[in-house]
Every structure is written in C-alpha cells, then in structure tokens.
Scaffold this motif. Structure first.
Motif, PDB file in Angstrom:
ATOM      1  N   VAL A  62       0.882  -1.138  -0.136  1.00  0.00           N
ATOM      2  CA  VAL A  62      -0.201  -0.029  -0.055  1.00  0.00           C
ATOM      3  C   VAL A  62       0.814   1.305   0.058  1.00  0.00           C
ATOM      4  O   VAL A  62       0.475   2.396  -0.643  1.00  0.00           O
ATOM      5  N   LEU A  63       2.047   1.248   0.596  1.00  0.00           N
ATOM      6  CA  LEU A  63       2.830   2.168   0.603  1.00  0.00           C
ATOM      7  C   LEU A  63       3.362   2.690  -0.772  1.00  0.00           C
ATOM      8  O   LEU A  63       3.482   3.891  -1.242  1.00  0.00           O
ATOM      9  N   THR A  64       3.685   1.499  -1.290  1.00  0.00           N
ATOM     10  CA  THR A  64       4.282   1.833  -2.716  1.00  0.00           C
ATOM     11  C   THR A  64       2.870   2.365  -3.755  1.00  0.00           C
ATOM     12  O   THR A  64       3.073   2.959  -4.614  1.00  0.00           O
ATOM     13  N   ALA A  65       1.626   1.726  -3.327  1.00  0.00           N
ATOM     14  CA  ALA A  65       0.600   2.193  -4.286  1.00  0.00           C
ATOM     15  C   ALA A  65       0.386   3.439  -4.189  1.00  0.00           C
ATOM     16  O   ALA A  65      -0.115   4.209  -5.159  1.00  0.00           O
ATOM     17  N   ILE A  66       0.420   4.427  -3.147  1.00  0.00           N
ATOM     18  CA  ILE A  66      -0.202   5.490  -3.051  1.00  0.00           C
ATOM     19  C   ILE A  66       0.893   6.624  -3.184  1.00  0.00           C
ATOM     20  O   ILE A  66       0.558   7.967  -2.999  1.00  0.00           O
ATOM     21  N   ALA A  67       2.175   6.296  -3.192  1.00  0.00           N
ATOM     22  CA  ALA A  67       3.365   7.352  -2.902  1.00  0.00           C
ATOM     23  C   ALA A  67       3.400   8.113  -4.147  1.00  0.00           C
ATOM     24  O   ALA A  67       3.527   9.353  -4.085  1.00  0.00           O
ATOM     25  N   LEU A 105      -5.680  12.336  -1.253  1.00  0.00           N
ATOM     26  CA  LEU A 105      -4.637  11.710  -0.376  1.00  0.00           C
ATOM     27  C   LEU A 105      -5.090  11.163   0.716  1.00  0.00           C
ATOM     28  O   LEU A 105      -4.677  10.138   1.281  1.00  0.00           O
ATOM     29  N   GLY A 106      -5.873  12.043   1.523  1.00  0.00           N
ATOM     30  CA  GLY A 106      -6.190  11.610   2.962  1.00  0.00           C
ATOM     31  C   GLY A 106      -7.623  11.042   3.012  1.00  0.00           C
ATOM     32  O   GLY A 106      -7.980  10.524   3.961  1.00  0.00           O
ATOM     33  N   SER A 107      -8.240  10.619   1.531  1.00  0.00           N
ATOM     34  CA  SER A 107      -9.387   9.960   1.498  1.00  0.00           C
ATOM     35  C   SER A 107      -9.452   8.413   2.192  1.00  0.00           C
ATOM     36  O   SER A 107     -10.445   8.028   2.539  1.00  0.00           O
ATOM     37  N   ALA A 108      -8.285   8.014   2.239  1.00  0.00           N
ATOM     38  CA  ALA A 108      -8.261   6.451   2.825  1.00  0.00           C
ATOM     39  C   ALA A 108      -8.742   6.546   4.219  1.00  0.00           C
ATOM     40  O   ALA A 108      -9.089   5.532   4.616  1.00  0.00           O
ATOM     41  N   GLU A 109      -8.415   7.492   4.931  1.00  0.00           N
ATOM     42  CA  GLU A 109      -8.775   7.497   6.232  1.00  0.00           C
ATOM     43  C   GLU A 109     -10.368   7.684   6.451  1.00  0.00           C
ATOM     44  O   GLU A 109     -10.876   6.962   7.388  1.00  0.00           O
ATOM     45  N   VAL A 110     -10.784   8.578   5.736  1.00  0.00           N
ATOM     46  CA  VAL A 110     -12.435   8.627   5.751  1.00  0.00           C
ATOM     47  C   VAL A 110     -13.013   7.418   5.186  1.00  0.00           C
ATOM     48  O   VAL A 110     -13.996   6.799   5.828  1.00  0.00           O
ATOM     49  N   ALA A 111     -12.587   6.751   4.172  1.00  0.00           N
ATOM     50  CA  ALA A 111     -12.969   5.438   3.992  1.00  0.00           C
ATOM     51  C   ALA A 111     -12.756   4.486   4.914  1.00  0.00           C
ATOM     52  O   ALA A 111     -13.793   3.806   5.148  1.00  0.00           O
ATOM     53  N   GLY A 112     -11.899   4.448   5.641  1.00  0.00           N
ATOM     54  CA  GLY A 112     -11.502   3.374   6.444  1.00  0.00           C
ATOM     55  C   GLY A 112     -12.495   3.348   7.613  1.00  0.00           C
ATOM     56  O   GLY A 112     -12.943   2.377   8.089  1.00  0.00           O
ATOM     57  N   ARG A 113     -12.445   4.379   8.081  1.00  0.00           N
ATOM     58  CA  ARG A 113     -13.532   5.027   9.144  1.00  0.00           C
ATOM     59  C   ARG A 113     -15.045   4.500   8.997  1.00  0.00           C
ATOM     60  O   ARG A 113     -15.884   3.964   9.635  1.00  0.00           O
ATOM     61  N   PHE A 114     -15.274   5.015   7.452  1.00  0.00           N
ATOM     62  CA  PHE A 114     -16.695   4.363   7.069  1.00  0.00           C
ATOM     63  C   PHE A 114     -16.932   2.994   7.125  1.00  0.00           C
ATOM     64  O   PHE A 114     -17.910   2.460   7.513  1.00  0.00           O
ATOM     65  N   TYR A 115     -16.025   2.313   6.586  1.00  0.00           N
ATOM     66  CA  TYR A 115     -15.948   0.895   6.527  1.00  0.00           C
ATOM     67  C   TYR A 115     -16.006   0.043   7.717  1.00  0.00           C
ATOM     68  O   TYR A 115     -16.775  -0.577   8.164  1.00  0.00           O
ATOM     69  N   ILE A 221      -0.414   6.313   6.616  1.00  0.00           N
ATOM     70  CA  ILE A 221       0.046   5.667   5.440  1.00  0.00           C
ATOM     71  C   ILE A 221       0.033   6.497   4.129  1.00  0.00           C
ATOM     72  O   ILE A 221       1.349   6.572   3.683  1.00  0.00           O
ATOM     73  N   SER A 222      -0.670   7.395   4.029  1.00  0.00           N
ATOM     74  CA  SER A 222      -0.768   8.408   2.819  1.00  0.00           C
ATOM     75  C   SER A 222       0.351   9.380   3.329  1.00  0.00           C
ATOM     76  O   SER A 222       1.033   9.886   2.172  1.00  0.00           O
ATOM     77  N   LEU A 223       0.482   9.823   4.273  1.00  0.00           N
ATOM     78  CA  LEU A 223       1.563  10.932   4.486  1.00  0.00           C
ATOM     79  C   LEU A 223       2.842  10.404   4.495  1.00  0.00           C
ATOM     80  O   LEU A 223       3.748  10.991   3.683  1.00  0.00           O
ATOM     81  N   LEU A 224       3.178   9.286   5.087  1.00  0.00           N
ATOM     82  CA  LEU A 224       4.554   8.508   4.950  1.00  0.00           C
ATOM     83  C   LEU A 224       4.696   8.263   3.237  1.00  0.00           C
ATOM     84  O   LEU A 224       5.934   8.674   3.210  1.00  0.00           O
ATOM     85  N   ALA A 225       3.889   7.633   2.669  1.00  0.00           N
ATOM     86  CA  ALA A 225       4.203   7.374   1.254  1.00  0.00           C
ATOM     87  C   ALA A 225       4.406   8.657   0.348  1.00  0.00           C
ATOM     88  O   ALA A 225       5.241   8.527  -0.458  1.00  0.00           O
ATOM     89  N   ARG A 226       3.465   9.598   0.405  1.00  0.00           N
ATOM     90  CA  ARG A 226       3.533  10.856   0.140  1.00  0.00           C
ATOM     91  C   ARG A 226       4.668  11.832   0.195  1.00  0.00           C
ATOM     92  O   ARG A 226       5.377  12.210  -0.675  1.00  0.00           O
ATOM     93  N   THR A 227       5.443  11.618   1.381  1.00  0.00           N
ATOM     94  CA  THR A 227       6.539  12.256   1.798  1.00  0.00           C
ATOM     95  C   THR A 227       7.752  11.784   0.599  1.00  0.00           C
ATOM     96  O   THR A 227       8.546  12.578   0.488  1.00  0.00           O
TER      97      THR A 227
END
Length: 263
Positions: A62-67, A105-115, A221-227
């Motif tokens: 996932v880190l490589t997928a979103i970087a 970028l940060g929408s993974a968190e929103v989606a995860g909380r929804f799921y 995850i998104s923050l680390l990868a995008r950095t």
C-alpha cells in the motif's frame, strides 16, 4: 493553566539513557538498526508489535501504491513552494502534506472509518449487504460522496486498487472490511443508480484494516508514502524546475470575473 487531562504522563514509544535508546521495548542499536527494514519499523512504531510477514507485505504494497501519481495537488503545492522559497525544502514538503484531506490523498482515512463503522453495525446480526446499503443511503441523504469509490481518470477501474484486492484474495486475508467494500460496490447501482469503481483509497484501508492496522493511523500511510514522492519531486524541481511554469499556467487558465477598477 491546566488544559485537558493531565493524569497519565506516560509514553510507551521511546526512551533513552546514557548507554542506550529503547524503542517499543527493543534496543535501537542492538535489535533494530541493520536488522529491521523501515516498513517493519514503521509498523512497530505505530502498533507496538513487529509485523507478521503478511502484514509487512501489505504495508509495503500500500505504501508503494499511494506514493506517486504524477502532478497531483500535493506535488504541485510542494514544487511551487520550493520554487518560490528554494531554501525551504522542509517547508515545501510540509506544504504538500498539508493538503492531505478528505478529497485527495487523505481520503483513505475517511473511507476506512466509514467501512469500520459499517462493519461494527453488523455485530448485532445486521447483514453486511444491508449495512452497506444503509450506509450509502445515509451519505447520499447528507449529499456526501461515497469514500473509496470513483476516479476522474481510472473510470474503468483503478489498477492499483484492483491489484491490491487481487493480492488480498491471493494471500487469503479477505476479512470483514474487504467484504464490506465489496458489499458497497455491489449496492451502488441500486442505491446510486450507477456503478462506481473502487479506487486506491478504498482498497488501502480495507486491506490494511483486515491485516490488523489501526484505523486511527490510516492517514499516516498516505502521509508517509507521499513524503517519499515529494522528496523526489523537490529534488527534480531543483534541477529541472517547473514550479513557475505551473504558476504561469494557472494564471493563464483562470479568467478574472470580478469588478473592474473605474467601472
């Protein structure tokens, strides 16, 4: 002045003395440096436990997928910042990360909380399909987007999401959150009137939650990868600058429609 709770002055992440540095119960020099890869170290820092082979595999995936995904808003912000302030490399990285929000970028968190919330609703016996349908209907009533679905470019299906979910099936880690992701996908044509593809910010939280990553740290995850990606773009900006080209293109693309002076 006392603000907030002040009755538990503890941290379980790191401590040090004159001879050693201890991180999550492990000696940094004896147990970690040169022996633990960075992804495993990230997992240890966040969760307090070393990842299993499967957890490390999917964290890497996932880190490589979103970087990296080209000149997306976070990258544009960073490159234009360092163009204007070449001494502020760290500020340019920060500028890119500050836009990590609910849309990009940060929408993974929103989606995860929804799921995770929908999965929690099934603990009383509510069928997964019903929980998914009710969740979609609630979002639509509030005029909110369905997190983790749709993509402006990959309308036929986000290839990153498709691969992550294929890997999840292959490695046998499909659990309640991926099942809920599929239930939402299947309910969309009925509730929304049309299908929507799962995007990478839908696949990432579903996969990571099913391998045991905490929901509260999903944005990390998104923050680390995008950095990592921002550092690459800023290094390129220093040698092949396009920040001012993008600034000029933005100025040319936008027409002024406010009042004219003297009118």
């Amino acid at each position: 002045m006392r603000i907030g709770k002040q009755d538990k002055p503890y941290t379980a992440i790191c401590t040090s003395d004159e001879r050693s540095i201890t991180v999550r119960g492990h000696d940094l020099c004896d147990d970690i440096i040169g022996k633990t890869d960075f992804t495993s170290y990230f997992w240890l820092l966040v969760t307090g436990a070393k990842p299993t082979d499967t957890q490390r595999f999917f964290a890497n995936a996932v880190l490589t997928a979103i970087a990296e995904h080209g000149l997306v808003p976070s990258v544009v912000a960073a490159r234009m910042t360092v163009a204007a302030a070449p001494e502020a490399f760290h500020g340019a990285v920060a500028a890119g990360l500050l836009g990590c929000g609910s849309v990009v970028l940060g929408s993974a968190e929103v989606a995860g909380r929804f799921y995770a919330d929908l999965v929690a609703r099934t603990t009383d016996g509510t069928p997964t399909a019903d929980a998914a349908r009710n969740g979609i209907q609630a979002l639509r009533a509030a005029k909110q987007a369905i997190p983790g679905f749709g993509h402006p470019q990959h309308s036929a299906g986000d290839p990153r999401a498709l691969l992550l979910l294929e890997l999840a099936e292959k490695h046998g880690i499909v659990g309640n959150h991926i099942a809920m992701l599929y239930a939402i996908r299947d309910a969309l044509p009925e509730v929304l009137g049309r299908p929507l593809p799962i995007n990478v910010n839908g696949a990432i939280p579903a996969v990571m939650l099913d391998v045991g990553f905490p929901v509260g740290a999903l944005k990390g995850i998104s923050l680390l990868a995008r950095t990592a990606s921002l550092i690459a773009h800023l290094e390129e900006e220093n040698s092949r600058p396009i920040g001012f080209i993008m600034s000029g293109a933005a100025a040319s693309a936008i027409d002024y429609d406010g009042p004219r002076s003297g009118s």
